[in-house]
Scaffold this motif. Sequence first.
Motif, PDB file in Angstrom:
ATOM      1  N   TYR A 180     101.969  49.413  32.069  1.00  0.00           N
ATOM      2  CA  TYR A 180     101.512  48.617  33.171  1.00  0.00           C
ATOM      3  C   TYR A 180     101.586  49.731  34.284  1.00  0.00           C
ATOM      4  O   TYR A 180     102.631  49.640  35.003  1.00  0.00           O
ATOM      5  N   SER A 181     100.491  49.959  34.672  1.00  0.00           N
ATOM      6  CA  SER A 181     100.279  51.149  35.586  1.00  0.00           C
ATOM      7  C   SER A 181     100.307  50.458  36.937  1.00  0.00           C
ATOM      8  O   SER A 181     100.057  49.147  37.204  1.00  0.00           O
ATOM      9  N   VAL A 182     100.247  51.353  38.119  1.00  0.00           N
ATOM     10  CA  VAL A 182     100.202  50.962  39.347  1.00  0.00           C
ATOM     11  C   VAL A 182      98.826  50.147  39.510  1.00  0.00           C
ATOM     12  O   VAL A 182      98.726  49.264  40.353  1.00  0.00           O
ATOM     13  N   ASP A 183      97.832  50.731  39.105  1.00  0.00           N
ATOM     14  CA  ASP A 183      96.386  50.027  39.110  1.00  0.00           C
ATOM     15  C   ASP A 183      96.301  48.644  38.527  1.00  0.00           C
ATOM     16  O   ASP A 183      95.944  47.851  39.199  1.00  0.00           O
ATOM     17  N   PHE A 184      97.191  48.487  37.588  1.00  0.00           N
ATOM     18  CA  PHE A 184      97.237  47.177  36.692  1.00  0.00           C
ATOM     19  C   PHE A 184      97.867  46.218  37.878  1.00  0.00           C
ATOM     20  O   PHE A 184      97.351  45.199  37.985  1.00  0.00           O
ATOM     21  N   VAL A 254      88.319  47.741  32.373  1.00  0.00           N
ATOM     22  CA  VAL A 254      87.214  48.862  32.476  1.00  0.00           C
ATOM     23  C   VAL A 254      87.683  49.622  33.804  1.00  0.00           C
ATOM     24  O   VAL A 254      87.535  50.918  33.862  1.00  0.00           O
ATOM     25  N   LEU A 255      88.157  49.235  35.051  1.00  0.00           N
ATOM     26  CA  LEU A 255      88.502  49.934  36.057  1.00  0.00           C
ATOM     27  C   LEU A 255      89.469  50.622  36.003  1.00  0.00           C
ATOM     28  O   LEU A 255      89.784  51.933  36.370  1.00  0.00           O
ATOM     29  N   ASN A 256      90.635  50.189  35.302  1.00  0.00           N
ATOM     30  CA  ASN A 256      91.686  50.932  34.964  1.00  0.00           C
ATOM     31  C   ASN A 256      91.705  52.125  33.864  1.00  0.00           C
ATOM     32  O   ASN A 256      92.665  52.641  33.583  1.00  0.00           O
ATOM     33  N   LYS A 257      90.581  52.211  33.155  1.00  0.00           N
ATOM     34  CA  LYS A 257      90.392  52.876  32.232  1.00  0.00           C
ATOM     35  C   LYS A 257      91.268  52.773  31.072  1.00  0.00           C
ATOM     36  O   LYS A 257      91.819  53.901  30.173  1.00  0.00           O
ATOM     37  N   GLU A 258      91.981  51.509  30.744  1.00  0.00           N
ATOM     38  CA  GLU A 258      93.022  51.642  29.513  1.00  0.00           C
ATOM     39  C   GLU A 258      93.125  50.189  29.419  1.00  0.00           C
ATOM     40  O   GLU A 258      92.949  49.411  30.081  1.00  0.00           O
ATOM     41  N   MET A 259      93.154  49.905  27.904  1.00  0.00           N
ATOM     42  CA  MET A 259      93.440  48.622  27.587  1.00  0.00           C
ATOM     43  C   MET A 259      94.695  47.786  27.751  1.00  0.00           C
ATOM     44  O   MET A 259      95.713  48.804  28.161  1.00  0.00           O
ATOM     45  N   TYR A 260      94.845  46.895  27.584  1.00  0.00           N
ATOM     46  CA  TYR A 260      96.115  46.264  27.800  1.00  0.00           C
ATOM     47  C   TYR A 260      97.138  46.190  26.667  1.00  0.00           C
ATOM     48  O   TYR A 260      96.846  46.253  25.675  1.00  0.00           O
ATOM     49  N   THR A 261      98.302  47.072  27.104  1.00  0.00           N
ATOM     50  CA  THR A 261      99.198  46.991  25.857  1.00  0.00           C
ATOM     51  C   THR A 261     100.874  46.857  26.719  1.00  0.00           C
ATOM     52  O   THR A 261     100.836  46.933  27.669  1.00  0.00           O
TER      53      THR A 261
END
Length: 395
Positions: A180-184, A254-261
Amino acid sequence: MQVFKAMMKIMRKRLPSAMIYIIVFIVISILVTNASTKDNKFEVTKLDICVFDEDDTPESRALTEFIGKTNDIDEIENDRDAIIDALYYKRVNYALIINKGYAEKLAAGDTADLFGSYHIDENYSVVYIGQFLDEYTTSVKAYLAMGKTVDEAISCTEEALSQHTDVDMLRVDKGGNSHYSVDFAGYFQYMPYILIAAVFTVICQVLVTMNNKDIRYRTNCSCMNSSKYTFQLIFGSGLFVISVWLLLIIIGAVLNKEMYTGRAWYAVFNSFIFSLVVTAMAVFVASFEPKENVLNIITQVLSIGMSFLCGIFIPMEVLSDKVLSVARFLPAYWYVKANNMIADIEPFSRSDVLLCCLVEAGFALMFIILTLLVRKVKYSGAAIATSAKKAAVSH
């Protein structure tokens, strides 16, 4: 599903208004994401400094030259009014005065009253230059105490202070291995504002149209009961909101370039529950059939008001206890609280996150019940009036 089909036709005409909010949100998210994903290299900021050398000795000139290596030296008339004007209009950040007797005091190891200055207020420039001058004179004094000459002490000081270390500014994503990144976290933080603004702009306007007096009377004359009519309105509203929510979720990935995990799925679930709350709120507000200008005011008050009170625009940790006490009665507070725990801004607890989601669901249920009650009380008069007219005609 006649009511549902009619609702969709009206909704298509209102869709561009909602897309304005969504497009602006997407553009801002793209800009923020691109800025945050760039390699952040630390660079020392150059300041605009003017130096007035009243000592005019090799030692004072050496200091001026050394300051000029990392800053821009500006020439300004040595007049108090001219200096103040330059500082006020930001032509210079700092005006340094090297006092008379600087070289003599420095050679004697006396570092008091070596400089004077002009500055507007205690800002970054003042602190930076003050710290630099203190390090410079302290280093020269230390080298002199080691037995070096003044020239050698100044040379060694400049060499020591010229040492630079490459510094990379790294973003630390909270949540550990939760993905769960800062961008998310930032993306989901501002999602409630867009959901409220976009949904109210479309749903409330559509429902107010559907609740038009003539349409309502015709519906009451039909075989469709009030509960079924209300259900189709809620179903159509929910379908639109879920579509908007799903679009935002896909764009976020798409914006964060990673799927939800991992822990990010809690944020997805939390936003889904809040979208249902927004749907119920919109249906409830529309039940009072507000005028368009009144509806716009309600939309702005709810979206901006909850954003400021509940920690969307302003972090919860800087809000006062009184503000947070009021915010607890708003659904956005529980959304933000859950999002903060997911992002490790607050200690993460799965049970507490789910409890926040449950409270949000409680708000949605409350608004649905209130909507049913309002419609039953408000529109039962229309049904009675219609029945009375039918009875009068039959007689």
